[in-house]
Design an enzyme around this catalytic site. Structure first.
Site, PDB file in Angstrom:
ATOM      1  N   GLU A  95       0.386  -2.576  -9.923  1.00  0.00           N
ATOM      2  CA  GLU A  95       0.354  -3.592  -8.868  1.00  0.00           C
ATOM      3  C   GLU A  95       1.699  -4.304  -8.762  1.00  0.00           C
ATOM      4  O   GLU A  95       2.194  -4.567  -7.664  1.00  0.00           O
ATOM      5  CB  GLU A  95      -0.758  -4.613  -9.149  1.00  0.00           C
ATOM      6  N   GLU A 116       0.824  -1.203   0.000  1.00  0.00           N
ATOM      7  CA  GLU A 116       0.000   0.000   0.000  1.00  0.00           C
ATOM      8  C   GLU A 116       0.865   1.262   0.000  1.00  0.00           C
ATOM      9  O   GLU A 116       0.542   2.239  -0.672  1.00  0.00           O
ATOM     10  CB  GLU A 116      -0.943  -0.004   1.210  1.00  0.00           C
ATOM     11  N   HIS A 125       1.922   2.142  -3.464  1.00  0.00           N
ATOM     12  CA  HIS A 125       0.967   2.890  -4.287  1.00  0.00           C
ATOM     13  C   HIS A 125       1.050   4.390  -4.013  1.00  0.00           C
ATOM     14  O   HIS A 125       0.898   5.199  -4.929  1.00  0.00           O
ATOM     15  CB  HIS A 125      -0.463   2.403  -4.021  1.00  0.00           C
TER      16      HIS A 125
END
Length: 287
Positions: free
Chosen positions: A191, A133, A136
């Site tokens: 991703e 996370e 990102h």
């Protein structure tokens, strides 16, 4: 009981907007671009962070957030508390007391971890997911996602304007933008890059890199159960969890670090308090 689900890498969990006290202003250029089309559309990282913060504040108010003394918060403090700053980003984090298996990060640096995820992953596996996370955020995927959602909603309806110089996102539009963000998905390339960030995060900080493979194995196994149809829908643009596990394994093998991971004990309880020995009454002096 609600079914557990996985939406890792999704910018926002499910939420609805009914009232937002403060409107968010984006300026004349954004309004002009909305009126004329995509060409020249401007929406800065600061704008993305402001809109993200409004959304996260709303979610925090609508979900059960673990208190500072809650065992889940204490565990997250211990595991993740020292990693809230990095190259170009500053993070804040909280635990949602929800059984769903989820974690997400937003453009303003908010990281939210569900207690359901903490119930099934040990510290190393949890850091692998959180590291993903963070990736990102660090790679600006979160900013790009909310910009795309805002652009889509603004161009569909046009941004409301209170004057000739200020474009404001209304409550109604903010709700629709939130829905658009939920429906958005990161690309496979994003991703994969976030997975690599997580691996490097574990390696850099001295953790067992094989926990990343283990985390993806857990997700893959869950996708074979009752939650499969829901997960397939939500993860349709993501690389397959089994493939991501294999990719993590190959990275570890290439570094000469691979060893089958054995999950450690998961502790979501507060540390036991040490018993304070009873004080002995002072002996009476003989007269």
């Amino acid at each position: 009981m609600k079914k557990k689900f996985i939406v890792l890498g999704v910018l926002f969990a499910t939420f609805g907007f009914t009232k937002v006290n403060a409107q968010i202003n984006f300026g004349e250029k954004a309004m002009s671009a909305v009126q004329k089309g995509v060409s020249g559309f401007t929406f800065s990282n600061a704008d993305a962070a402001a809109l993200s913060k409004a959304a996260v504040d709303k979610m925090d108010a609508e979900n059960q957030v673990a208190a500072s003394t809650d065992p889940y918060t204490l565990r997250l403090n211990r595991v993740f508390g020292k990693y809230t700053t990095g190259d170009g980003y500053t993070l804040n984090y909280k635990v949602y007391k929800l059984k769903e298996v989820n974690a997400f990060a937003t453009a303003d640096g908010s990281v939210r971890v569900y207690s359901g995820l903490m119930d099934i992953m040990d510290d190393n596996e949890l850091l692998a997911v959180i590291g993903h996370e963070i990736g990102h955020v660090a790679n600006h995927d979160s900013q790009d996602a909310i910009k795309a959602a805002y652009r889509k909603e603004a161009l569909l309806e046009g941004a409301a304007s209170q004057s000739a110089t200020i474009a404001s996102v209304t409550d109604s539009q903010l709700g629709k933008i939130g829905s658009a963000i939920i429906d958005s998905k990161f690309s496979r390339k994003q991703e994969a890059e976030a997975d690599l960030f997580a691996y490097d995060f574990l390696k850099k900080n001295g953790y067992n890199v094989n926990a990343e493979e283990s985390a993806f194995r857990i997700l893959a196994k869950m996708s074979e159960g009752n939650e499969a149809s829901f997960i397939d829908k939500m993860m349709s643009s993501h690389p397959d969890s089994k493939q991501r596990a294999e990719d993590a394994k190959k990275r570890a093998e290439k570094d000469g670090l691979y060893k089958p991971y054995v999950q450690q004990k998961i502790v979501n309880t507060a540390p036991a308090k040490k018993a304070t020995p009873a004080k002995k009454a002072p002996a009476k002096k003989k007269k």
